[in-house]
Design a protein around this motif. Structure first.
Motif, PDB file in Angstrom:
ATOM      1  N   ALA A 440       0.380  -1.460   0.383  1.00 57.84           N
ATOM      2  CA  ALA A 440      -0.377  -0.312   0.197  1.00 57.84           C
ATOM      3  C   ALA A 440       0.696   1.191  -0.165  1.00 57.84           C
ATOM      4  O   ALA A 440       2.168   1.679   0.357  1.00 57.84           O
ATOM      5  CB  ALA A 440      -0.985  -0.178   1.110  1.00 57.84           C
ATOM      6  N   GLU A 442       0.930   5.468   1.246  1.00 60.23           N
ATOM      7  CA  GLU A 442       2.079   5.685   2.861  1.00 60.23           C
ATOM      8  C   GLU A 442       0.517   6.110   2.572  1.00 60.23           C
ATOM      9  O   GLU A 442       0.253   7.328   1.533  1.00 60.23           O
ATOM     10  CB  GLU A 442       2.841   6.577   2.527  1.00 60.23           C
ATOM     11  CG  GLU A 442       2.936   7.076   4.162  1.00 60.23           C
ATOM     12  CD  GLU A 442       4.279   7.934   4.032  1.00 60.23           C
ATOM     13  OE1 GLU A 442       3.965   8.617   5.302  1.00 60.23           O
ATOM     14  OE2 GLU A 442       5.022   8.148   3.246  1.00 60.23           O
ATOM     15  N   ALA A 445      -3.463   2.654   3.337  1.00 59.87           N
ATOM     16  CA  ALA A 445      -4.099   1.618   4.099  1.00 59.87           C
ATOM     17  C   ALA A 445      -5.146   0.767   4.940  1.00 59.87           C
ATOM     18  O   ALA A 445      -5.338   0.401   5.133  1.00 59.87           O
ATOM     19  CB  ALA A 445      -2.200   0.321   4.465  1.00 59.87           C
ATOM     20  N   SER A 446      -5.225   2.646   5.659  1.00 54.62           N
ATOM     21  CA  SER A 446      -6.293   1.551   6.532  1.00 54.62           C
ATOM     22  C   SER A 446      -7.486   2.017   5.802  1.00 54.62           C
ATOM     23  O   SER A 446      -8.027   2.065   6.576  1.00 54.62           O
ATOM     24  CB  SER A 446      -6.441   3.087   7.866  1.00 54.62           C
ATOM     25  OG  SER A 446      -5.925   4.621   6.837  1.00 54.62           O
TER      26      SER A 446
ATOM     27  N   THR B  18      -4.688   9.359  11.761  1.00 52.59           N
ATOM     28  CA  THR B  18      -3.896   8.900  10.613  1.00 52.59           C
ATOM     29  C   THR B  18      -3.108   9.977  10.435  1.00 52.59           C
ATOM     30  O   THR B  18      -1.813   9.937   9.536  1.00 52.59           O
ATOM     31  CB  THR B  18      -4.630   8.377   9.209  1.00 52.59           C
ATOM     32  OG1 THR B  18      -5.769   9.333   9.520  1.00 52.59           O
ATOM     33  CG2 THR B  18      -5.222   7.044   9.357  1.00 52.59           C
ATOM     34  N   PHE B  19      -3.615  10.946  10.694  1.00 51.14           N
ATOM     35  CA  PHE B  19      -2.660  12.174  10.380  1.00 51.14           C
ATOM     36  C   PHE B  19      -1.856  12.634  11.279  1.00 51.14           C
ATOM     37  O   PHE B  19      -0.779  13.297  11.129  1.00 51.14           O
ATOM     38  CB  PHE B  19      -3.813  13.808   9.896  1.00 51.14           C
ATOM     39  CG  PHE B  19      -4.341  14.067   8.505  1.00 51.14           C
ATOM     40  CD1 PHE B  19      -3.480  14.138   7.617  1.00 51.14           C
ATOM     41  CD2 PHE B  19      -5.483  13.099   8.057  1.00 51.14           C
ATOM     42  CE1 PHE B  19      -3.945  14.485   6.086  1.00 51.14           C
ATOM     43  CE2 PHE B  19      -5.554  13.451   7.259  1.00 51.14           C
ATOM     44  CZ  PHE B  19      -5.506  13.541   6.037  1.00 51.14           C
ATOM     45  N   ASN B  23       2.817   6.842   8.441  1.00 54.74           N
ATOM     46  CA  ASN B  23       3.701   5.208   8.065  1.00 54.74           C
ATOM     47  C   ASN B  23       4.325   4.942   9.569  1.00 54.74           C
ATOM     48  O   ASN B  23       3.702   5.015  10.687  1.00 54.74           O
ATOM     49  CB  ASN B  23       4.395   5.746   7.298  1.00 54.74           C
ATOM     50  CG  ASN B  23       5.037   4.359   6.474  1.00 54.74           C
ATOM     51  OD1 ASN B  23       4.457   3.700   6.806  1.00 54.74           O
ATOM     52  ND2 ASN B  23       6.186   4.266   5.754  1.00 54.74           N
ATOM     53  N   MET B 268       1.590  -2.538   4.995  1.00 55.14           N
ATOM     54  CA  MET B 268       0.712  -2.434   4.696  1.00 55.14           C
ATOM     55  C   MET B 268      -0.400  -1.661   6.193  1.00 55.14           C
ATOM     56  O   MET B 268      -1.550  -0.919   6.414  1.00 55.14           O
ATOM     57  CB  MET B 268       0.230  -3.366   4.013  1.00 55.14           C
ATOM     58  CG  MET B 268      -1.212  -3.458   3.701  1.00 55.14           C
ATOM     59  SD  MET B 268      -1.702  -5.036   3.130  1.00 55.14           S
ATOM     60  CE  MET B 268      -2.124  -6.234   4.761  1.00 55.14           C
ATOM     61  N   THR B 269       0.222  -2.639   6.939  1.00 57.19           N
ATOM     62  CA  THR B 269      -0.370  -2.499   8.606  1.00 57.19           C
ATOM     63  C   THR B 269      -0.744  -0.736   9.023  1.00 57.19           C
ATOM     64  O   THR B 269      -1.198  -0.438  10.042  1.00 57.19           O
ATOM     65  CB  THR B 269      -0.458  -3.326   9.108  1.00 57.19           C
ATOM     66  OG1 THR B 269       0.189  -3.801   9.557  1.00 57.19           O
ATOM     67  CG2 THR B 269      -1.687  -4.535   8.180  1.00 57.19           C
ATOM     68  N   PRO B 271       0.184   1.926   9.536  1.00 56.92           N
ATOM     69  CA  PRO B 271      -0.812   3.459   9.141  1.00 56.92           C
ATOM     70  C   PRO B 271      -2.161   3.095  10.224  1.00 56.92           C
ATOM     71  O   PRO B 271      -2.872   4.277  10.353  1.00 56.92           O
ATOM     72  CB  PRO B 271      -0.888   3.326   7.948  1.00 56.92           C
ATOM     73  CG  PRO B 271       0.494   3.007   7.460  1.00 56.92           C
ATOM     74  CD  PRO B 271       0.226   1.780   7.872  1.00 56.92           C
ATOM     75  N   SER B 272      -2.525   1.997  10.490  1.00 55.64           N
ATOM     76  CA  SER B 272      -4.513   1.961  10.695  1.00 55.64           C
ATOM     77  C   SER B 272      -3.884   2.475  11.590  1.00 55.64           C
ATOM     78  O   SER B 272      -4.404   1.610  13.207  1.00 55.64           O
ATOM     79  CB  SER B 272      -4.268   0.560  10.618  1.00 55.64           C
ATOM     80  OG  SER B 272      -3.364  -0.693  10.882  1.00 55.64           O
ATOM     81  N   ALA B 275      -5.258   5.084  13.336  1.00 55.00           N
ATOM     82  CA  ALA B 275      -6.600   5.356  13.320  1.00 55.00           C
ATOM     83  C   ALA B 275      -7.084   4.630  14.562  1.00 55.00           C
ATOM     84  O   ALA B 275      -8.221   5.175  13.964  1.00 55.00           O
ATOM     85  CB  ALA B 275      -6.841   4.950  11.853  1.00 55.00           C
TER      86      ALA B 275
END
Lengths: 446, 404
Positions: A440, A442, A445-446, B18-19, B23, B268-269, B271-272, B275
């Motif tokens: 993904a 940057e 991905a969420s 997320t902001f 990453n 991939m994960t 950034p979550s 959040a």
């Protein structure tokens, strides 16, 4: 959705089949009753994904795999997903429908619409003017097979038959879009089917409301014909277009100025804005369809927007269709299958005939003329929504009418995607490009 | 406030999260442990009454999901610091510090609890262990926050970074043991086997996921598989009355070890994480209930002070035994008092599983540890690293709480 089955080895399929079997055992052992929402969602997502991949060599649509997975795991067969969990999963529906409408709108490019306008206008008009009355006639004639219809007066039966006809000309934007997304089909058939089905949604909404107003006095003589409801409908549709346009412009502005975390923005749209608009009596599907259309055609954000919607859809569609499969009422279908089969079959035949007639009148592309009918059989959420409106409007027999509707939709839901996939394959419009393999980007991905 | 309003609020907070962190780099917005969201939740919940507890319970499945997902992320990155495998001795040091903190806290609380509340021995042990488990971790976010903001570089900074990445194992396993020793009446598994089953479930589903991820990494399919497997593991854990934390952590570690796509999955994960974390912290804050029992604030105070003492003792032990820490000041243990996401996740897990005094006390202790840790941990760590000559060109950005 992956369209890359051709790249898998036999070992991969073996691993997936073993994993699916293990998953079934694991869930059966630990999930007593299957009423745990999170467990059910996880099982359906995982099992649906695996089944979709396993169905690839058979050239069957993923959508069918999802429906069958849900059906087998659902409360009527294995019971891995219980009644309670299936009911609780309806929250996925609003998100799925929002994504479907947004993607549907964003897929409609003005130039394509201009090309197809004549074709889809004539087709819509014919399905409404010819198709609905013909289907109503079949319903009227099938009276001896429909228990509740035998209690109705001829005039009331005519009213119910007209309503059935109006419901039967609704299609499934969800199935169409999910299939186009999976197969990444491009070409005249895909364009025509998408444009027709998305616009027929708005047309059917208006037509259904008109028929409801006309049929009410026929079914219940104490009710007088009222045009007030038509006025309200007009306001609702115009308001939906206005709100959709504003929403589309805001989305395009957001993507241009910020452009990040579209997945979260779509979640807010799908859960919060969808429910709010529904509460305010807007036509949510039309609103989101217009919003997607505006982003695609009035800004340069269309491709990025579609990409974001498709990424979230890849998860949501699996849940939407597997839960729809789990929701299918098998005992009811077992009881009503003869009449449901008659009604579903006659609907398919009538739709095919009208499609052929329409193509001849407007001189459609040969692939549309030959295979266009395959996109017209699927029915799902929209039809069920209309049937629920009928149940509420006519409590005396509405429950029975709804059951018949659910049984018919169950048949169309299973057969329709298979036919459309076959049509796209035969028309040579399905893509064989593999799914992207990069990680993904940057922030996405969420 | 309606459910829709709550949902909108949580999604907006996730958006904000997320902001704040993009990453894997900490950009420096907000406090190091994000405890301000616990405070915000506390203000919106118990103080102002805007977020009501009953309405929040509608989102219990989402809370379980958040706890499980955070544990999965911890597991996926377990044993790695900045994508480099943690050294064995750092791992051992981190595990021993966590065990020492946990053991000391359990003893202190076991001894002091009868002065405040009357409990049978089983409940007393559950309460003491629960509070101790929630107060064990040193959040690696705080260490990374200081290291990245002040460009710290050196053996001690590396050691602390690695230790705090590894020590999460101790509270997570301990959490499973406590849950297993307290089966509910409707629990489908006997007490002794539940913890093993929870771990086995995580390992099994992790192996299954790793096998399905296969040789080629496909982005959308990987999301579906990972999300589906996580939901399934969380659901089955809840079904077996075990904490999703343990199963998901085990699942993350298993995928990390057995999948060749570990780095892609982590990328991939990652950034979550924020959040999910920020809404979870807000919910944790809103669920705090200091007035349910007069003993709750007292237990939380004792836990927070006990944690300070335990970490000071750990620091002294490190100074004596670990070469990298020899030149540090005697109070370097205060550098380890920052707590955050994991502590609050454990607090929430106990709160959901043991409603009443035990749940309230564990959650309040976790919040107290996070709050006090925020004021002491980062400045103490910065001072320790400066003393050891490991700080680079420090920026002028003030420390949390306005300190410079």
């Amino acid at each position: 959705m992956s369209a890359s089955g051709g790249h898998r080895s036999q070992l991969s399929y073996g691993v997936m089949a073993a994993a699916l079997a293990l998953l079934l055992v694991l869930t059966k052992v630990f999930s007593s009753g299957g009423d745990n929402l999170l467990g059910a969602l996880g099982f359906l997502l995982l099992a649906g994904t695996l089944a979709g991949e396993l169905f690839e060599p058979l050239k069957l649509p993923h959508l069918t795999a999802y429906l069958i997975t849900g059906l087998i795991a659902g409360p009527h067969l294995l019971g891995l997903v219980g009644h309670h969990a299936v009911e609780e999963m309806t929250f996925v529906n609003s998100l799925a429908l929002a994504l479907i409408a947004l993607a549907g709108g964003a897929e409609l490019k003005i130039e394509v619409l201009r090309q197809e306008l004549r074709s889809i206008s004539v087709a819509n008009a014919l399905h409404i003017v010819l198709g609905a009355p013909l289907i109503a006639l079949v319903f009227y004639l099938a009276r001896p097979m429909i228990p509740f219809a035998q209690q109705l007066t001829p005039m009331a039966l005519l009213g119910v038959a007209l309503l059935w006809g109006a419901t039967a000309v609704s299609r499934s934007p969800a199935a169409t879009l999910a299939l186009l997304s999976q197969t990444r089909a491009k070409g005249p058939l895909a364009n025509n089917a998408l444009a027709f089905i998305m616009l027929s949604d708005a047309a059917v909404a208006v037509f259904f409301s008109v028929v409801l107003v006309l049929a009410r006095p026929m079914i219940d003589p104490s009710v007088e014909l009222s045009l007030k409801e038509l006025g309200e409908l007009g306001h609702e549709l115009l308001g939906s277009v206005a709100v959709g346009t504003t929403m589309g412009l805001l989305l395009a502005g957001y993507m241009r100025l910020v452009g990040a975390q579209m997945q979260l923005v779509l979640l807010v749209l799908g859960f919060v804005i969808w429910e709010t608009l529904r509460y305010l009596h807007f036509d949510t599907l039309l609103t989101f369809l217009v919003a997607g259309f505006v982003v695609q055609n009035l800004s340069n954000q269309g491709p990025a927007f579609l990409h974001a919607v498709e990424r979230l859809s890849s998860v949501v569609f699996v849940l939407f269709f597997t839960s729809a499969g789990a929701h299918l009422d098998l005992p009811l279908l077992g009881k009503m299958w003869p009449v449901a089969l008659l009604l579903a079959g006659s609907r398919a035949v009538i739709a095919t005939g009208i499609s052929k007639l329409s193509s001849r009148l407007v001189n459609d592309h040969p692939m549309v003329a030959r295979w266009g009918w395959t996109s017209l059989v699927s029915q799902a959420g929209l039809t069920l929504g209309l049937v629920i409106i009928l149940e509420r409007a006519f409590p005396a027999f509405g429950g029975d009418l709804r059951s018949l509707g659910v049984a018919t939709v169950a048949i169309n839901e299973m057969v329709g995607p298979l036919l459309f996939k076959m049509g796209l394959d035969r028309a040579g419009e399905t893509s064989h490009e593999p799914e992207p393999t990069r990680p993904a980007p940057e922030g996405e991905a969420s | 406030m309606t459910s829709l309003g709550y949902l909108l609020g949580l999604l907006l907070l996730a958006y904000l999260g997320t902001f704040l962190v993009g990453n894997r780099a900490i950009r420096g917005f907000g406090l190091s442990s994000s405890v301000e969201y616990v405070v915000l939740g506390f203000l919106l919940g118990p103080v102002l009454g805007i977020l009501q507890r009953d309405a929040l319970s509608t989102f219990d499945p989402l809370t379980h999901l958040a706890i499980g997902w955070l544990a999965l992320l911890v597991g996926l990155d377990y044993g790695h610091n900045n994508n480099i495998r943690v050294r064995l001795r750092s791992g051992l040091a981190g595990t021993l510090v966590a065990l020492l903190t946990l053991g000391l806290l359990v003893l202190v609380l076991w001894w002091l609890l009868p002065l405040q509340v009357k409990l049978d021995p089983a409940q007393r042990l559950t309460l003491a262990a629960g509070v101790a488990i929630a107060c064990t971790e040193t959040t690696h976010h705080a260490v990374r926050w200081v290291v990245e903001r002040y460009k710290a570089q050196g053996p001690l900074a590396r050691l602390l970074g690695e230790m705090t990445d590894v020590e999460d194992l101790v509270p997570i396993v301990a959490c499973a043991l406590v849950f297993a020793l307290n089966p509910t009446q409707d629990a489908p598994l006997p007490a002794g086997t539940a913890a093993l089953v929870s771990l086995g479930l995580g390992v099994g589903i992790g192996l299954l996921t790793a096998a399905l991820l296969g040789r080629e990494f496909r982005l959308d399919e990987s999301w579906r598989l990972l999300l589906g497997a996580s939901l399934l593991a969380i659901g089955l854990s809840v079904q077996t009355r075990m904490p999703p934390l343990t199963a998901l952590f085990a699942m993350g570690v298993t995928i990390s070890i057995s999948s060749q796509h570990r780095s892609e999955i982590v990328q991939m994960t990652a950034p979550s994480e924020r959040a999910v974390l920020l809404p979870a912290l807000l919910v944790a804050g809103a669920r705090l209930d200091l007035s349910s029992n007069s003993a709750v604030p007292v237990i939380a105070l004792v836990a927070v002070l006990g944690r300070l003492v335990a970490k000071l003792l750990c620091g002294l032990a490190m100074k004596g035994l670990v070469p990298e820490a020899r030149s540090a000041r005697p109070w370097m243990g205060l550098s380890l008092v920052s707590a955050g996401g994991l502590a609050m996740s454990i607090g929430l897990a106990f709160h959901l599983r043991f409603p009443g005094l035990i749940g309230d006390a564990v959650l309040a202790s976790a919040a107290g540890a996070s709050l006090l840790g925020e004021f002491i941990g980062p400045p103490a760590l910065r001072s320790t690293l400066a003393h050891c000559g490991e700080l680079g060109n420090a920026t002028e950005t003030p420390l949390p709480g306005g300190r410079s």
